[in-house]
Write a protein that holds these residues in place. Structure first.
Motif, PDB file in Angstrom:
ATOM      1  N   GLN A 206       0.816  -1.220   0.000  1.00  0.00           N
ATOM      2  CA  GLN A 206       0.000   0.000   0.000  1.00  0.00           C
ATOM      3  C   GLN A 206       0.850   1.271   0.000  1.00  0.00           C
ATOM      4  N   PHE A 208       1.332   3.785  -1.988  1.00  0.00           N
ATOM      5  CA  PHE A 208       0.604   4.212  -3.193  1.00  0.00           C
ATOM      6  C   PHE A 208       1.447   5.043  -4.152  1.00  0.00           C
ATOM      7  N   GLU A 209       2.376   5.827  -3.616  1.00  0.00           N
ATOM      8  CA  GLU A 209       3.223   6.626  -4.514  1.00  0.00           C
ATOM      9  C   GLU A 209       4.127   5.696  -5.339  1.00  0.00           C
ATOM     10  N   LEU A 211       3.387   2.566  -6.118  1.00  0.00           N
ATOM     11  CA  LEU A 211       2.501   1.870  -7.067  1.00  0.00           C
ATOM     12  C   LEU A 211       2.186   2.763  -8.267  1.00  0.00           C
ATOM     13  N   LYS A 212       1.917   4.044  -7.988  1.00  0.00           N
ATOM     14  CA  LYS A 212       1.595   4.974  -9.090  1.00  0.00           C
ATOM     15  C   LYS A 212       2.785   5.092 -10.038  1.00  0.00           C
ATOM     16  N   SER A 237      -4.707  -2.260  -4.934  1.00  0.00           N
ATOM     17  CA  SER A 237      -3.305  -1.884  -5.152  1.00  0.00           C
ATOM     18  C   SER A 237      -2.877  -2.225  -6.577  1.00  0.00           C
ATOM     19  N   TYR A 240      -4.109   0.432  -8.800  1.00  0.00           N
ATOM     20  CA  TYR A 240      -3.236   1.623  -8.843  1.00  0.00           C
ATOM     21  C   TYR A 240      -2.224   1.496  -9.977  1.00  0.00           C
TER      22      TYR A 240
END
Ligand code: PEP
Ligand code: MN
Length: 353
Positions: A206, A208-209, A211-212, A237, A240
């Protein structure tokens, strides 16, 4: 593909909803094209999924203004549905066939079975190439090994970093095996040029940055399940990564935290058929981190195959007693060979290759 990618750029702006149009069998190409143009004129992107039995047209964009009944009235349309689940691109409704992910010289998913094996951490050139040659002899198709290690203690071995990445490339060149290794910080991405499959570890599921950013790279991603994450959070996830335009995601079940202390984690094998039902993405199982115990690898490897997994990730070390990380769960090359040979009939029985 380009249209699919561009469509994602609008994901965070305005109203975005997902819808699928199921086309009747034998719908001619001209009708599909006409419908595509109609949708694109409305700013809706199309993701066409043409299977043997059915063709699904996935719509991404502001579909709220579309009249479902008008669409249903078209002679070549079987049905129209909105995707209500929060996971969209990962949803099997959006892509009914199993996804086939190209990784290096291999294909993952849709009936192909893979063994990814290697040490927890890369320790030296001799250690890595010795293990790589052994696992290749046994039939493994991927070499794993960590250069950036997420350790609970800051005083524990953290991996060889850039030097480890260099050793991975050497082992790849010597064996021809595609390599999989974990990324912990997106600033290290430049070091991953030669990597075939980028692993996101459980602790970063998680992030997220991260994953992006990986959603914008052109390499396949192995996304491990977080230590205490639900299946839906895991799919979100993956979403993402896919929302950034990278559709090459493979999931890895590696056990979750429960009250049980007999094993390092609790292998959630039900996650395998559940993922298969909910999503089109391939899923592999890591019985090494799930159990932490060598003798549990073989029975759980077999069970993973029966549950429908697309592959296994197993830790192998040429000298487990002196491994710098996870020696207790690492198989010797001979033990790994035994597990592989024992598993082969099960893979065949389940109709995979
Ligand atoms: C690993 O595969 O080396 C690893 C650290 O696994 P996990 O993220 O599942 O703990
Ligand atoms: Mn490990």
């Amino acid at each position: 593909m380009v249209a699919f990618f561009l469509s994602y750029c609008t994901l965070y702006e305005g109203k975005v909803s997902y819808m699928i149009i199921i086309l009747k069998q034998n719908t001619d190409q001209a009708s599909i094209e006409k419908l595509r143009l109609f949708m694109e004129e409305k700013g809706i992107s199309i993701h066409l999924s043409q299977g043997v039995q059915t063709t699904i047209m996935g719509l991404i964009g502001d579909t709220t203004a579309l009249d479902v009944n008008n669409l249903r009235a078209l002679p070549f349309i079987e049905d129209v549905k909105r995707i209500s689940e929060p996971y969209k691109s990962t949803n099997r409704k959006f892509h009914p066939a199993d996804s086939l992910i190209p990784v290096g010289n291999q294909l993952v998913g849709a009936g192909n079975f893979h063994f990814m094996a290697g040490p927890c951490s890369i320790e030296s050139e001799d250690q890595l190439t010795t293990i790589a040659k052994e696992i290749k002899k046994s039939g493994a198709t991927f070499l794993r090994g960590g250069a950036f290690k997420p350790r609970s203690s800051p005083y524990a071995f953290q991996g060889l970093h850039g030097e480890g990445m260099r050793l991975l490339s050497i082992a790849k060149k010597e064996t021809g095996l595609p390599i999989v290794t974990e990324i912990m910080n997106i600033n290290h991405l430049d070091l991953f040029d030669d990597v075939d499959l980028i692993q996101v570890g459980a602790r970063n599921m998680q992030n997220f940055e991260l994953l992006k950013a990986l959603g914008e790279c052109n390499k396949p991603i192995l996304l491990k399940r977080g230590l205490a994450n639900t299946i839906e959070e895991w799919l979100m996830s993956a979403e993402y990564i896919m929302a950034g335009g990278n559709s090459n995601v493979i999931l890895c079940e590696r056990g979750i935290r429960t009250f049980e202390t007999m094993t390092r984690n609790t292998l959630d094998l039900a996650a395998v058929p559940i993922i298969k039902r909910l999503s089109h993405l391939p899923i592999i199982v890591d019985p090494s981190h799930a159990t932490g115990i060598t003798w549990l690898i073989e029975p759980l490897a077999k069970a993973s195959i029966a549950a429908g997994a697309d592959g296994l990730m197993i830790e192998v070390h040429n000298n487990p007693a002196e491994a710098l990380c996870d020696g207790a769960q690492s198989l010797t090359p001979a033990e790994f060979d035994h597990v592989m040979q024992t598993c082969k009939p099960y893979i065949k029985l389940e109709g995979r290759v």
